[in-house]
Design a protein around this motif. Structure first.
Motif, mmCIF file in Angstrom:
data_model
loop_
_atom_site.group_PDB
_atom_site.id
_atom_site.type_symbol
_atom_site.label_atom_id
_atom_site.label_comp_id
_atom_site.label_asym_id
_atom_site.label_seq_id
_atom_site.Cartn_x
_atom_site.Cartn_y
_atom_site.Cartn_z
ATOM 1 N N HIS A 7 0.821 -1.209 0.000
ATOM 2 C CA HIS A 7 0.000 0.000 0.000
ATOM 3 C C HIS A 7 0.853 1.256 0.000
ATOM 4 O O HIS A 7 0.647 2.161 -0.807
ATOM 5 N N ASP A 28 1.013 3.454 2.530
ATOM 6 C CA ASP A 28 0.565 4.319 3.640
ATOM 7 C C ASP A 28 -0.551 3.574 4.366
ATOM 8 O O ASP A 28 -1.704 3.975 4.370
ATOM 9 N N THR A 47 -2.673 2.834 6.849
ATOM 10 C CA THR A 47 -3.357 3.233 8.076
ATOM 11 C C THR A 47 -4.838 2.915 7.929
ATOM 12 O O THR A 47 -5.362 2.854 6.810
ATOM 13 N N ASN A 66 -7.144 4.735 5.559
ATOM 14 C CA ASN A 66 -7.091 4.455 4.130
ATOM 15 C C ASN A 66 -7.742 3.127 3.762
ATOM 16 O O ASN A 66 -7.501 2.600 2.674
ATOM 17 N N ASP A 70 -6.087 5.650 -1.557
ATOM 18 C CA ASP A 70 -4.821 6.390 -1.440
ATOM 19 C C ASP A 70 -3.598 5.477 -1.503
ATOM 20 O O ASP A 70 -2.602 5.698 -0.816
ATOM 21 N N GLN A 126 -0.201 4.250 -2.757
ATOM 22 C CA GLN A 126 0.908 5.028 -3.295
ATOM 23 C C GLN A 126 1.366 4.467 -4.646
ATOM 24 O O GLN A 126 1.238 3.265 -4.897
ATOM 25 N N ASP A 151 4.738 -1.543 5.884
ATOM 26 C CA ASP A 151 3.300 -1.303 5.973
ATOM 27 C C ASP A 151 2.729 -1.883 7.263
ATOM 28 O O ASP A 151 1.837 -1.298 7.878
ATOM 29 N N ARG A 190 3.467 0.466 10.095
ATOM 30 C CA ARG A 190 2.628 1.669 9.974
ATOM 31 C C ARG A 190 1.260 1.420 10.601
ATOM 32 O O ARG A 190 0.736 2.251 11.350
ATOM 33 N N TRP A 214 -0.051 3.034 14.233
ATOM 34 C CA TRP A 214 -1.291 3.823 14.215
ATOM 35 C C TRP A 214 -2.212 3.353 15.327
ATOM 36 O O TRP A 214 -2.795 4.177 16.059
#
Length: 312
Positions: free
Chosen positions: A193, A195, A197, A200, A216, A218, A228, A231, A235
């Motif tokens: 992905h 990003d 989180t 998303n 979203d 990337q 990932d 991340r 979060w």
């Protein structure tokens, strides 16, 4: 929203003047930062999101984004696992418009879920990520010092008085001690992905099986899968109001296990690298909390727990 310079054209007015967006309804401004502009719109009666890239080579980024979304669509199949598809691409203007994802933001569902429900949602997210990263997976050498160097650069530029320098110093000392044995270690990489989180990801509870849709994503870049994963896990900790009773690598033990035990996501030899990347990510996000003191406290707790409760 970033203030406009005097006499600068309104970004929404400039976009509304484009022939390809004639008749589009501009619903609301979502983000206006130097890197990108994000606006919720209705295009041909359909709810959608317009993103305009503002730095680098916007045209190339639009083309890469469209290509990545089509690639992810082929991998996932647009069934229970899906991505929000592109509706319109205007490379010359740095603009891509994507459809709105059905369902509710996973972030909202997680924040009001009980521990067992949260763990189930984390597992579901891991399954989505495993499917997305299944195509073209490869092994490479882990650049521990590369990630540590990027973090050092951020710390060198950070001068805010709210930063707990003792916490940072202790964490970085531990990171350096753990980096050396990981240098050149085999790491699993994939086009994931970028990003990852819960903001998303959207879960549609109205269908069976429930559909999970990513937004979203990337432009294509092959990165360590644990990037990932870290991340997502950081979060979760950054939004936790009270610390979990049991933690592994700074993460609530149940949610950590729910992710790492997803079949096909990562092999067991990746766990030390995942721990290292959690340490990197937790510090990165900590440095982003200038205006979020509550979240900063949660991340400080995560950093301390990371040091004293290593996972297997």
């Amino acid at each position: 929203m970033t203030p406009k310079p005097p006499n600068a054209p309104d970004p929404i007015e400039a976009l509304a003047a484009l022939p390809e967006l004639a008749g589009a309804e501009f619903v609301g401004l979502m983000r206006d930062i130097p890197k990108r502009l994000v606006i919720e719109i209705r295009l041909n009666g359909q709810r959608a999101f317009l993103k305009q890239f503002r730095q680098g080579d916007p045209a190339a980024m639009v083309r890469a984004s469209v290509a990545r979304l089509h690639e992810a669509t082929e991998v996932l199949g647009q069934g229970p696992d899906a991505v929000a598809l592109p509706l319109l691409a205007l490379p010359d203007h740095g603009v891509i418009v994507t459809e709105a994802a059905p369902g509710q933001a996973l972030s909202r569902l997680l924040l009001r879920a009980r521990p067992a429900q949260r763990a189930a949602l984390v597992t579901r997210t891991g399954q989505w990520l495993a499917r997305l990263g299944a195509s073209g997976r490869e092994r490479g050498s882990f650049g521990a010092l590369y990630w540590l160097g990027k973090l050092d650069e951020r710390l060198a530029a950070a001068s805010a008085d709210w930063i707990d320098r003792d916490l940072v110093a202790a964490h970085m000392a531990q990171m350096r001690a753990e980096a050396e044995p990981l240098r050149g270690r085999s790491v699993e990489r994939a086009a994931t992905h970028g990003d990852m989180t819960p903001d998303n990801l959207f879960l549609d509870l109205s269908v069976t099986p429930q559909h999970l849709t990513g937004i979203d994503i990337q432009p294509r870049a092959v990165i360590p899968i644990v990037r990932d994963m870290s991340r997502l896990l950081v979060w979760l900790e950054s939004r936790r109001q009270r610390g979990a009773r049991d933690t592994l690598n700074g993460i609530a033990a149940g949610e950590y296990a729910a992710l790492v035990n997803v079949p096909g996501l990562i092999d067991a030899d990746q766990l030390p690298i995942l721990r290292f990347m959690i340490g990197i990510m937790a510090m990165e996000v900590y440095l982003d909390t200038a205006r979020q003191p509550v979240r900063r406290q949660a991340l400080a707790r995560c950093l301390r727990d990371w040091a004293i409760t290593p996972g297997p």
